[in-house]
Scaffold this motif. Structure first.
Motif, PDB file in Angstrom:
ATOM      1  N   MET A  15      82.725 150.027  64.649  1.00 48.55           N
ATOM      2  CA  MET A  15      82.728 150.203  63.197  1.00 48.55           C
ATOM      3  C   MET A  15      83.249 148.968  62.475  1.00 48.55           C
ATOM      4  N   TRP A  16      84.231 148.285  63.068  1.00 51.19           N
ATOM      5  CA  TRP A  16      84.698 147.038  62.454  1.00 51.19           C
ATOM      6  C   TRP A  16      83.546 146.038  62.382  1.00 51.19           C
ATOM      7  N   GLU A  17      82.758 145.994  63.454  1.00 46.54           N
ATOM      8  CA  GLU A  17      81.645 145.044  63.482  1.00 46.54           C
ATOM      9  C   GLU A  17      80.534 145.473  62.532  1.00 46.54           C
ATOM     10  N   GLU A  18      80.149 146.733  62.594  1.00 44.87           N
ATOM     11  CA  GLU A  18      79.028 147.190  61.784  1.00 44.87           C
ATOM     12  C   GLU A  18      79.353 147.207  60.299  1.00 44.87           C
ATOM     13  N   ARG A  19      80.588 147.483  59.974  1.00 42.43           N
ATOM     14  CA  ARG A  19      80.993 147.544  58.565  1.00 42.43           C
ATOM     15  C   ARG A  19      81.459 146.179  58.058  1.00 42.43           C
ATOM     16  N   GLU A  20      81.318 145.155  58.920  1.00 43.40           N
ATOM     17  CA  GLU A  20      81.608 143.769  58.545  1.00 43.40           C
ATOM     18  C   GLU A  20      83.031 143.610  58.010  1.00 43.40           C
ATOM     19  N   GLY A  21      83.982 144.168  58.767  1.00 39.91           N
ATOM     20  CA  GLY A  21      85.386 144.013  58.430  1.00 39.91           C
ATOM     21  C   GLY A  21      85.910 144.980  57.394  1.00 39.91           C
ATOM     22  N   LYS A  22      85.063 145.885  56.912  1.00 40.56           N
ATOM     23  CA  LYS A  22      85.519 146.885  55.949  1.00 40.56           C
ATOM     24  C   LYS A  22      86.344 147.940  56.679  1.00 40.56           C
ATOM     25  N   ARG A  23      87.475 148.282  56.118  1.00 42.29           N
ATOM     26  CA  ARG A  23      88.413 149.210  56.756  1.00 42.29           C
ATOM     27  C   ARG A  23      87.755 150.552  57.082  1.00 42.29           C
ATOM     28  N   LEU A  24      88.154 151.142  58.204  1.00 36.84           N
ATOM     29  CA  LEU A  24      87.626 152.446  58.586  1.00 36.84           C
ATOM     30  C   LEU A  24      87.994 153.498  57.552  1.00 36.84           C
ATOM     31  N   PRO A  25      87.180 154.551  57.445  1.00 32.39           N
ATOM     32  CA  PRO A  25      87.473 155.590  56.452  1.00 32.39           C
ATOM     33  C   PRO A  25      88.833 156.235  56.694  1.00 32.39           C
ATOM     34  N   GLY A  26      89.472 156.622  55.599  1.00 31.54           N
ATOM     35  CA  GLY A  26      90.767 157.287  55.703  1.00 31.54           C
ATOM     36  C   GLY A  26      90.649 158.782  55.905  1.00 31.54           C
ATOM     37  N   PHE A  27      89.466 159.340  55.669  1.00 31.28           N
ATOM     38  CA  PHE A  27      89.298 160.777  55.884  1.00 31.28           C
ATOM     39  C   PHE A  27      89.097 161.052  57.376  1.00 31.28           C
ATOM     40  N   PRO A  28      89.417 162.263  57.845  1.00 36.61           N
ATOM     41  CA  PRO A  28      89.219 162.588  59.257  1.00 36.61           C
ATOM     42  C   PRO A  28      87.742 162.475  59.637  1.00 36.61           C
ATOM     43  N   ARG A  86      73.990 156.216  61.622  1.00 36.31           N
ATOM     44  CA  ARG A  86      73.451 157.179  62.590  1.00 36.31           C
ATOM     45  C   ARG A  86      73.059 156.533  63.915  1.00 36.31           C
ATOM     46  N   LYS A  87      72.327 155.452  63.877  1.00 34.07           N
ATOM     47  CA  LYS A  87      71.824 154.854  65.110  1.00 34.07           C
ATOM     48  C   LYS A  87      72.974 154.459  66.040  1.00 34.07           C
ATOM     49  N   THR A  88      73.977 153.795  65.482  1.00 36.08           N
ATOM     50  CA  THR A  88      75.122 153.361  66.300  1.00 36.08           C
ATOM     51  C   THR A  88      75.917 154.555  66.810  1.00 36.08           C
ATOM     52  N   LEU A  89      76.128 155.550  65.957  1.00 39.74           N
ATOM     53  CA  LEU A  89      76.930 156.712  66.339  1.00 39.74           C
ATOM     54  C   LEU A  89      76.228 157.550  67.402  1.00 39.74           C
ATOM     55  N   ASP A  90      74.935 157.725  67.293  1.00 40.81           N
ATOM     56  CA  ASP A  90      74.203 158.496  68.302  1.00 40.81           C
ATOM     57  C   ASP A  90      74.278 157.813  69.663  1.00 40.81           C
ATOM     58  N   LYS A  91      74.118 156.508  69.669  1.00 38.53           N
ATOM     59  CA  LYS A  91      74.180 155.758  70.924  1.00 38.53           C
ATOM     60  C   LYS A  91      75.579 155.835  71.528  1.00 38.53           C
ATOM     61  N   TRP A  92      76.587 155.694  70.680  1.00 36.95           N
ATOM     62  CA  TRP A  92      77.988 155.764  71.149  1.00 36.95           C
ATOM     63  C   TRP A  92      78.305 157.145  71.718  1.00 36.95           C
TER      64      TRP A  92
END
Length: 453
Positions: A245-258, A295-301
């Motif tokens: 997620m750090w890579e795909e979101r280009e350094g944007k912080r991960l979501p704070g929600f669960p 979706r694509k990254t999450l399904d593969k993961w």
């Protein structure tokens, strides 16, 4: 047990003593324990091993309308059993038998009129559900001639800098502090001696670093603290998720929600029952948006790690990211909670608890060791837990008081009530002991409990 000795700086009793957190702070201030009592045999054995007093007993038999086996003293310290007030208990307060132990404590106060009373309990005692119980304690102390605040002190060791005995643990606890004041000197309804808004010497709670300030033991393997293969699998999987997620979101912080893997559906396919609570509706919606975007990254993961197989129970398909810009999950401190994996920066840790969920220290790839947990409560490395199981040590520490906080609370209390204390010999002795003590008890306790060579 009762102990007699030469005239000390002050005398204290240690009720519901556990393994002796109050004893540590008060003896470091120069006090001598006249009496201690603890009903749990394992905690009592640890107390006897370290303090040379056998506290085994039952306060209901030692202090009641017919019997008073507690000797005179200057400071009464009591870690009232927290289960009647704790969120992890039934919260029946004084309707529960253990809640009535306050009245045995009050009998001691009525009999001996100690100069200072220190009562400790869980944060929930000051919540709205237990306002009745709190008011009973305050009212009955006032009826016996004590100066006591309407609002208790609420404080945590992570607010204190290391130089003042602080520790990197969020542990909000209630302290009801009172001074015997039958002449009604000064303010009869004072302010609490400490609050969660207090700050010291420019120290900020986020300044903590576990590796430096606790410190963490260097070992990655500590008997009884290793992670299971399943736990390592869950953490490895979510660690890769974080890095992806750090890579795909280009350094944007991960979501704070669960982040709920079980809630991952396309936004167009999201169907939320009308009776769903608002908080859950929001989380489901946010997870659908997050999944749709990645979706694509999450399904593969998820397929790679078997997230939707029996290897991942529902509670391990959820990540609560509170670690801000930390690059990896293994760099965080984690709690494997029934509600999911919670991760935060390795600054301060959540409160030690007497049940489960001991913090996982990612940089050490294991749980906090018993010795590290003892340091979080302010106990010196020479404190002897004997050969008891690790689980027993965690339980005793989770039930205990933080020594640095007790040190701070007593100092703040005598400073607030100095006008009353200086009018009696007992009060003046307490003042002299506190005024002459260092800023923190750590060095004194290390000298009292040298590490075996």
């Amino acid at each position: 047990m009762t102990d007699t000795s030469e005239e000390p700086a002050f005398r204290f009793v240690d009720l519901f003593a556990g393994i002796g957190g109050f004893h540590a702070a008060l003896s470091a201030y120069g006090g001598t324990c006249r009496y201690a009592i603890e009903i749990d045999p394992y905690a009592a054995a640890a107390y006897q091993r370290n303090w040379g007093m056998d506290p085994r007993g039952d306060i209901t038999k030692d202090a009641n309308d017919d019997v008073m086996n507690v000797p005179p003293h200057d400071i009464l310290a009591a870690g009232l059993p927290c289960q009647p007030f704790s969120k992890s208990g039934a919260q029946r307060g004084m309707d529960e038998t253990r809640g009535t132990l306050w009245f045995n404590t009050l009998r001691i106060v009525q009999e001996h009129k100690p100069t200072v009373v220190l009562i400790e309990n869980v944060r929930n005692l000051a919540g709205p559900r237990h306002d009745h119980e709190l008011r009973i304690i305050v009212r009955t102390l006032r009826e016996e001639g004590y100066r006591v605040s309407d609002v208790p002190a609420i404080f945590s060791p992570h607010l204190l800098p290391p130089a003042l005995g602080g520790r990197p643990q969020v542990r909000e606890r209630v302290f009801i502090t009172a001074t015997y004041n039958p002449k009604g000197i000064g303010d009869s309804r004072p302010t609490p001696v400490a609050t969660m808004a207090d700050r010291f010497d420019g120290w900020g709670p986020d300044d903590w670093d576990l590796d430096t300030h606790l410190p963490l033991d260097p070992d990655h393997h500590v008997q009884g603290c290793d992670l299971t293969p399943s736990e390592r699998l869950w953490i490895d999987a979510w660690d890769e998720f974080v890095q992806l997620m750090w890579e795909e979101r280009e350094g944007k912080r991960l979501p704070g929600f669960p982040i709920w893997a079980d809630a991952w559906v396309e936004v167009d396919e999201l169907r939320i029952p009308v009776e769903t609570p608002l908080w859950k509706r929001q989380h489901l919606t946010k997870n659908a948006v997050f999944y749709t975007e990645h979706r694509k990254t999450l399904d593969k993961w998820a397929k790679k790690w078997g997230v939707f197989t029996d290897a991942f129970p529902p509670s391990r398909r959820k990540l609560e990211w509170q670690a801000q810009d930390t690059p990896r999950l293994w760099d965080t401190v984690m709690h494997l909670r029934p509600s999911g994996i919670r991760a935060k920066r390795p600054t301060y840790v959540p409160a030690l608890v007497a049940i489960t969920q001991t913090s996982v220290v990612g940089p050490r790839e294991r749980r906090l060791s018993p010795r590290e947990a003892a340091r979080l409560q302010g106990l010196p490395d020479g404190f002897n837990f004997g050969e008891q199981p690790t689980s027993a040590t965690y339980k005793q520490l989770g039930n205990g008081v933080n020594i640095g906080v007790v040190w701070h609370i007593l100092r703040a209390h005598v400073n607030r009530d100095r006008d009353v204390l200086q009018t009696t010999p007992q009060g003046r002795r307490i003042l002299a002991a506190v005024d002459g003590a260092p800023d923190a008890p750590d060095k004194l306790l290390a000298e009292m409990f040298p590490v075996a060579g």
